[in-house]
Enzyme design. Structure first.
Site, PDB file in Angstrom:
ATOM      1  N   GLY A  27       0.826  -1.204   0.000  1.00 32.16           N
ATOM      2  CA  GLY A  27       0.000   0.000   0.000  1.00 32.16           C
ATOM      3  C   GLY A  27       0.859   1.252   0.000  1.00 32.16           C
ATOM      4  O   GLY A  27       0.630   2.193  -0.774  1.00 32.16           O
ATOM      5  N   LYS A  28       1.877   1.245   0.836  1.00 30.36           N
ATOM      6  CA  LYS A  28       2.807   2.391   0.869  1.00 30.36           C
ATOM      7  C   LYS A  28       3.502   2.541  -0.476  1.00 30.36           C
ATOM      8  O   LYS A  28       3.672   3.642  -0.987  1.00 30.36           O
ATOM      9  CB  LYS A  28       3.905   2.138   1.908  1.00 30.36           C
ATOM     10  CG  LYS A  28       3.505   2.231   3.334  1.00 30.36           C
ATOM     11  CD  LYS A  28       4.778   2.026   4.161  1.00 30.36           C
ATOM     12  CE  LYS A  28       4.514   2.125   5.629  1.00 30.36           C
ATOM     13  NZ  LYS A  28       5.767   2.047   6.406  1.00 30.36           N
ATOM     14  N   ARG A  82       1.428  10.721   4.328  1.00 29.01           N
ATOM     15  CA  ARG A  82       2.443  10.222   3.386  1.00 29.01           C
ATOM     16  C   ARG A  82       2.556  11.141   2.171  1.00 29.01           C
ATOM     17  O   ARG A  82       3.649  11.397   1.682  1.00 29.01           O
ATOM     18  CB  ARG A  82       2.122   8.783   2.964  1.00 29.01           C
ATOM     19  CG  ARG A  82       3.162   8.152   2.056  1.00 29.01           C
ATOM     20  CD  ARG A  82       3.010   6.642   1.971  1.00 29.01           C
ATOM     21  NE  ARG A  82       3.112   6.036   3.288  1.00 29.01           N
ATOM     22  CZ  ARG A  82       2.065   5.625   4.014  1.00 29.01           C
ATOM     23  NH1 ARG A  82       0.843   5.713   3.536  1.00 29.01           N
ATOM     24  NH2 ARG A  82       2.240   5.121   5.218  1.00 29.01           N
ATOM     25  N   TYR A 138      -5.069   1.148   8.697  1.00 32.16           N
ATOM     26  CA  TYR A 138      -6.109   1.870   9.433  1.00 32.16           C
ATOM     27  C   TYR A 138      -7.011   2.717   8.530  1.00 32.16           C
ATOM     28  O   TYR A 138      -7.883   3.439   9.030  1.00 32.16           O
ATOM     29  CB  TYR A 138      -5.456   2.782  10.486  1.00 32.16           C
ATOM     30  CG  TYR A 138      -4.750   2.019  11.595  1.00 32.16           C
ATOM     31  CD1 TYR A 138      -5.400   1.728  12.793  1.00 32.16           C
ATOM     32  CD2 TYR A 138      -3.432   1.583  11.446  1.00 32.16           C
ATOM     33  CE1 TYR A 138      -4.761   1.022  13.812  1.00 32.16           C
ATOM     34  CE2 TYR A 138      -2.780   0.885  12.465  1.00 32.16           C
ATOM     35  CZ  TYR A 138      -3.457   0.605  13.632  1.00 32.16           C
ATOM     36  OH  TYR A 138      -2.822  -0.094  14.641  1.00 32.16           O
ATOM     37  N   ASP A 185       8.651   5.034   8.445  1.00 35.95           N
ATOM     38  CA  ASP A 185       7.880   4.515   9.564  1.00 35.95           C
ATOM     39  C   ASP A 185       6.680   5.442   9.741  1.00 35.95           C
ATOM     40  O   ASP A 185       6.813   6.669   9.657  1.00 35.95           O
ATOM     41  CB  ASP A 185       8.715   4.440  10.849  1.00 35.95           C
ATOM     42  CG  ASP A 185       8.062   3.488  11.847  1.00 35.95           C
ATOM     43  OD1 ASP A 185       7.614   2.402  11.434  1.00 35.95           O
ATOM     44  OD2 ASP A 185       7.969   3.830  13.031  1.00 35.95           O
ATOM     45  N   PHE A 220      -5.203   0.569   2.883  1.00 35.48           N
ATOM     46  CA  PHE A 220      -4.667  -0.510   3.707  1.00 35.48           C
ATOM     47  C   PHE A 220      -4.673  -0.084   5.175  1.00 35.48           C
ATOM     48  O   PHE A 220      -5.003   1.068   5.502  1.00 35.48           O
ATOM     49  CB  PHE A 220      -3.231  -0.864   3.262  1.00 35.48           C
ATOM     50  CG  PHE A 220      -2.253   0.269   3.455  1.00 35.48           C
ATOM     51  CD1 PHE A 220      -2.131   1.273   2.514  1.00 35.48           C
ATOM     52  CD2 PHE A 220      -1.459   0.348   4.600  1.00 35.48           C
ATOM     53  CE1 PHE A 220      -1.241   2.327   2.681  1.00 35.48           C
ATOM     54  CE2 PHE A 220      -0.556   1.388   4.786  1.00 35.48           C
ATOM     55  CZ  PHE A 220      -0.451   2.379   3.824  1.00 35.48           C
TER      56      PHE A 220
HETATM   57  P1  ITT Z   1       7.168  -1.349   6.461  1.00 36.67           P
HETATM   58  O1  ITT Z   1       7.701  -2.643   5.931  1.00 36.67           O
HETATM   59  O2  ITT Z   1       7.327  -0.203   5.494  1.00 36.67           O
HETATM   60  O3  ITT Z   1       7.696  -0.991   7.846  1.00 36.67           O
HETATM   61  P2  ITT Z   1       4.608  -1.599   7.849  1.00 36.67           P
HETATM   62  O4  ITT Z   1       3.258  -2.005   7.356  1.00 36.67           O
HETATM   63  O5  ITT Z   1       5.243  -2.394   8.940  1.00 36.67           O
HETATM   64  O6  ITT Z   1       5.568  -1.550   6.572  1.00 36.67           O
HETATM   65  P3  ITT Z   1       4.682   0.843   9.496  1.00 36.67           P
HETATM   66  O7  ITT Z   1       5.359   0.137  10.615  1.00 36.67           O
HETATM   67  O8  ITT Z   1       5.240   2.139   9.042  1.00 36.67           O
HETATM   68  O9  ITT Z   1       4.559  -0.086   8.198  1.00 36.67           O
HETATM   69  O10 ITT Z   1       3.152   1.106   9.798  1.00 36.67           O
HETATM   70  C1  ITT Z   1       2.575   0.949  11.060  1.00 36.67           C
HETATM   71  C2  ITT Z   1       1.133   0.524  10.905  1.00 36.67           C
HETATM   72  O11 ITT Z   1       0.367   1.638  10.480  1.00 36.67           O
HETATM   73  C3  ITT Z   1       0.894  -0.601   9.918  1.00 36.67           C
HETATM   74  O12 ITT Z   1      -0.084  -1.482  10.463  1.00 36.67           O
HETATM   75  C4  ITT Z   1       0.346   0.097   8.695  1.00 36.67           C
HETATM   76  O13 ITT Z   1      -0.566  -0.736   7.999  1.00 36.67           O
HETATM   77  C5  ITT Z   1      -0.351   1.296   9.310  1.00 36.67           C
HETATM   78  N1  ITT Z   1      -0.304   2.429   8.385  1.00 36.67           N
HETATM   79  C6  ITT Z   1       0.798   3.103   7.990  1.00 36.67           C
HETATM   80  N2  ITT Z   1       0.459   4.035   7.089  1.00 36.67           N
HETATM   81  C7  ITT Z   1      -0.857   3.946   6.915  1.00 36.67           C
HETATM   82  C8  ITT Z   1      -1.790   4.607   6.088  1.00 36.67           C
HETATM   83  O14 ITT Z   1      -1.418   5.543   5.228  1.00 36.67           O
HETATM   84  N3  ITT Z   1      -3.071   4.254   6.169  1.00 36.67           N
HETATM   85  C9  ITT Z   1      -3.467   3.288   7.011  1.00 36.67           C
HETATM   86  N4  ITT Z   1      -2.664   2.591   7.803  1.00 36.67           N
HETATM   87  C10 ITT Z   1      -1.364   2.915   7.750  1.00 36.67           C
END
Ligand code: ITT
Length: 187
Positions: A12-13, A173, A146, A66, A144
């Site tokens: 998603g990111k 983001r 939240y 992050d 994705f």
């Molecule tokens: P990385 O491999 O990039 O670390 P991750 O999914 O572990 O991926 P993070 O630790 O940065 O990413 O994200 C923390 C949580 O917040 C994770 O459950 C994400 O799904 C959620 N999150 C991050 N950005 C979001 C967004 O734009 N919208 C909804 N949920 C988000």
């Protein structure tokens, strides 16, 4: 620069970064090599720790990020624990914690911290924030994490009810990526 490596496990990111950078001709390529997420007090520390770890294996420029959601009524929880909480309590667990809290008191802030680094250089951090509220229930199927429970300020829909381009226009983001892009333009 034509290719930018994004160290992430999160598709998603990746999609959001690709959407933003495509318009300036930069191809964002995923490298899912994983790195330990330090249990730290801030997203900045987690990102910095990630860079220190990844740069031992990667000797070209890269970005990583992050992110987390900080809910006012829960004193900033889940914040740096957002990933763990998403996989354990889940969205329904978060909604249960907020049961009985009225909309006016469901404020929350999404934060994104991108780190960009070149080999042997100090990483640079780019921070974006988006304020909003936690919805009363899950709404929408796009995005994705939240996204189904976060309504950004100035709108009535959750991020999960928007397309990638629209979410990028005012998400945490979208804002941090904008700063990263400004930095590249000045290089
Ligand atoms: P990385 O491999 O990039 O670390 P991750 O999914 O572990 O991926 P993070 O630790 O940065 O990413 O994200 C923390 C949580 O917040 C994770 O459950 C994400 O799904 C959620 N999150 C991050 N950005 C979001 C967004 O734009 N919208 C909804 N949920 C988000």
């Amino acid at each position: 620069m034509k290719t930018l490596y994004f160290i992430t496990s999160n598709k998603g990111k990746l999609t959001e970064a690709q959407e933003r950078f495509a318009s300036v001709g930069i191809d964002v390529v995923q490298k899912d090599i994983g790195y330990p997420e330090l249990q730290a007090a801030t997203l900045e520390e987690v990102a910095q720790f990630g860079v220190d770890h990844v740069r031992q294996q990667v000797n070209h420029p890269f970005i990583l990020e992050d992110a987390g959601i900080f809910i006012d009524a829960l004193h900033g929880f889940p914040g740096v624990y957002s990933s763990y909480v998403y996989h354990t309590l889940g969205l329904q667990g978060i909604l249960r914690l907020l049961q009985g809290v009225p909309t006016a008191k469901r404020g929350a802030t999404f934060r994104s911290v991108f780190a960009y680094t070149e080999p042997h250089a100090q990483p640079r951090l780019f921070i974006g924030e988006c304020q909003g509220t936690v919805s009363l229930g899950e709404q929408g199927t796009q995005g994705f994490g939240y996204d189904p429970v976060f309504i950004p300020q100035g709108d009535t829909r959750t991020f999960a009810q928007m397309g990638t381009k629209e979410k990028n226009q005012f998400s945490h983001r979208g804002r941090s990526l904008e700063k990263l892009l400004d930095f590249f333009k000045k290089q």
